[in-house]
Design an enzyme around this catalytic site. Structure first.
Site, short mmCIF file in Angstrom:
data_model
loop_
_atom_site.label_atom_id
_atom_site.label_comp_id
_atom_site.label_asym_id
_atom_site.label_seq_id
_atom_site.Cartn_x
_atom_site.Cartn_y
_atom_site.Cartn_z
N LYS A 52 0.78 -1.14 0.10
CA LYS A 52 0.03 0.20 -0.11
C LYS A 52 1.03 1.11 0.15
O LYS A 52 0.62 2.21 -0.76
CB LYS A 52 -0.81 -0.09 1.18
CG LYS A 52 -2.13 -1.07 0.97
CD LYS A 52 -2.71 -1.31 2.36
CE LYS A 52 -3.71 -2.30 2.42
NZ LYS A 52 -4.43 -2.76 3.53
N GLN A 96 -4.12 -1.59 9.96
CA GLN A 96 -4.36 -2.99 9.37
C GLN A 96 -5.00 -3.96 10.24
O GLN A 96 -4.56 -3.87 11.36
CB GLN A 96 -2.79 -3.30 8.74
CG GLN A 96 -2.65 -4.61 8.04
CD GLN A 96 -3.30 -4.59 6.73
OE1 GLN A 96 -3.57 -3.54 6.16
NE2 GLN A 96 -3.93 -5.77 6.51
N ASP A 119 -10.90 2.98 4.77
CA ASP A 119 -11.32 1.64 4.81
C ASP A 119 -13.03 1.74 4.62
O ASP A 119 -13.47 0.63 4.30
CB ASP A 119 -10.77 0.91 6.03
CG ASP A 119 -9.60 0.27 5.89
OD1 ASP A 119 -9.36 -0.46 4.88
OD2 ASP A 119 -8.82 0.33 7.13
N1 GUN Z 1 -7.10 -6.42 6.69
C1 GUN Z 1 -7.40 -7.41 5.58
N2 GUN Z 1 -8.09 -6.46 4.85
C2 GUN Z 1 -7.94 -5.38 5.18
C3 GUN Z 1 -8.55 -4.13 4.62
O1 GUN Z 1 -9.03 -3.95 3.72
N3 GUN Z 1 -8.21 -3.34 5.27
C4 GUN Z 1 -7.53 -3.01 6.80
N4 GUN Z 1 -7.28 -2.08 7.33
N5 GUN Z 1 -7.24 -4.21 7.23
C5 GUN Z 1 -7.27 -5.56 6.42
#
Ligand code: GUN
Length: 297
Positions: A52, A96, A119
């Site tokens: 990311k 995350q 998110d």
């Molecule tokens: N863990 C797995 N998928 C995601 C996501 O789309 N966002 C976040 N913040 N954590 C994740």
């Protein structure tokens, strides 16, 4: 012929358009900035966060990465979120998931400023999505919707089986696909671990979206001829390879591809789209804060 839906190509085109949006914002004095927060020792989570970060750099979004020792007190994470909320330079915050067991996940989701919640996990943003007035569409569901559109698959009037009821994918995706909107209007069945006859549900579906986190749980015998298959799963399974593992989806690809008119591969399907839609939400957050109108892709 089965159409293999190329998530890398669709994501690249969205990233190209977002680069132009970032340039336009910069001309107006705003550089979009995303903060990622990692409180985990999980190797896959660390890999996702670094990807990311790299994606941000590629389109001109500034990115900072806050790493917190997974054994640190939960307050350290809560304090970090407060600081990022208060920082006017930061437009988007991504914590995350999953976070360690001693951290209150729901508090984390509630604490992130909804205007920076790229998110789309904050309860206020979940509510807006359900109400048909989304601020940020959650990244994976939004990415799935874009992949269907790119493959010329209109969900309107279709029977969709979503396998998996997670807050991150299954629930928000169902909400997106039932909206009375373009790329919606589907009839959605959400299946889960207590569904009585999963194969009957998937066989009855025109579109099957597998998002249960169980390696290769959906196979060709569970699908009808001509189905569209979207595989959200990314599972590391032991393999005799250099890394010691390989990635497989929630769909048994070969047997599913024999039945499908279109299917996403793993890797190279949904994964790149999740990351592209995070960039999209970050640019959207920055444009809204700066009150500069831009044409999002
Ligand atoms: N863990 C797995 N998928 C995601 C996501 O789309 N966002 C976040 N913040 N954590 C994740």
């Amino acid at each position: 012929m089965t159409h293999v839906i190329d998530g890398n190509a669709v994501a690249e085109s969205i990233r190209d358009d977002l680069t132009a949006c970032v340039d336009a914002l910069r001309d107006e004095g705003t550089t979009p900035k995303l903060a990622t927060v990692l409180m985990s020792e999980d190797a896959a989570s660390a890999t996702y966060v670094s990807m990311k970060q790299r994606d941000c750099e590629a389109v001109g979004i500034e990115a900072i990465d806050v790493e917190i020792d997974p054994d640190a007190p939960a307050d350290e994470l809560y304090g970090t979120i407060d600081d990022l909320n208060a920082d006017p330079e930061v437009h988007g915050i991504l914590v995350q998931m999953p976070v360690p067991d001693h951290v209150d996940t729901r508090k984390v989701l509630r604490d992130v400023d909804p205007a920076k919640d790229v998110d789309g996990f904050h309860p206020a943003n979940v509510g807006r999505l359900v109400a048909g007035d989304p601020r940020f569409k959650p990244c994976t569901p939004h990415g799935v919707q874009r992949l269907l559109a790119d493959a010329d698959v209109d969900p309107e009037g279709k029977d969709v089986a979503i396998v998996g009821r997670s807050d991150i994918v299954g629930k928000p995706l169902a909400n997106l696909l039932i909206q009375k909107e373009a790329d919606g209007n589907a009839t959605v069945t959400i299946c889960h671990s207590r569904t009585a006859d999963l194969a009957a549900k998937t066989r009855a579906a025109d579109i099957v979206i597998a998002a249960a986190g169980v390696p290769e749980m959906v196979d060709g015998s569970m699908l009808t001829e001509g189905v569209v298959v979207i595989d959200v799963g990314v599972n590391r399974v032991d393999a005799d390879s250099e890394k010691g593992y390989e990635l497989v989806g929630d769909v048994e690809y070969d047997s599913a591809a024999e039945k499908a008119s279109a299917i996403t591969p793993v890797p190279g399907g949904v994964g790149p789209m999740t990351r592209a839609m995070l960039l999209y939400n970050t640019v959207k957050a920055a444009s809204e804060r700066a009150d500069v109108a831009i044409d999002l892709p």
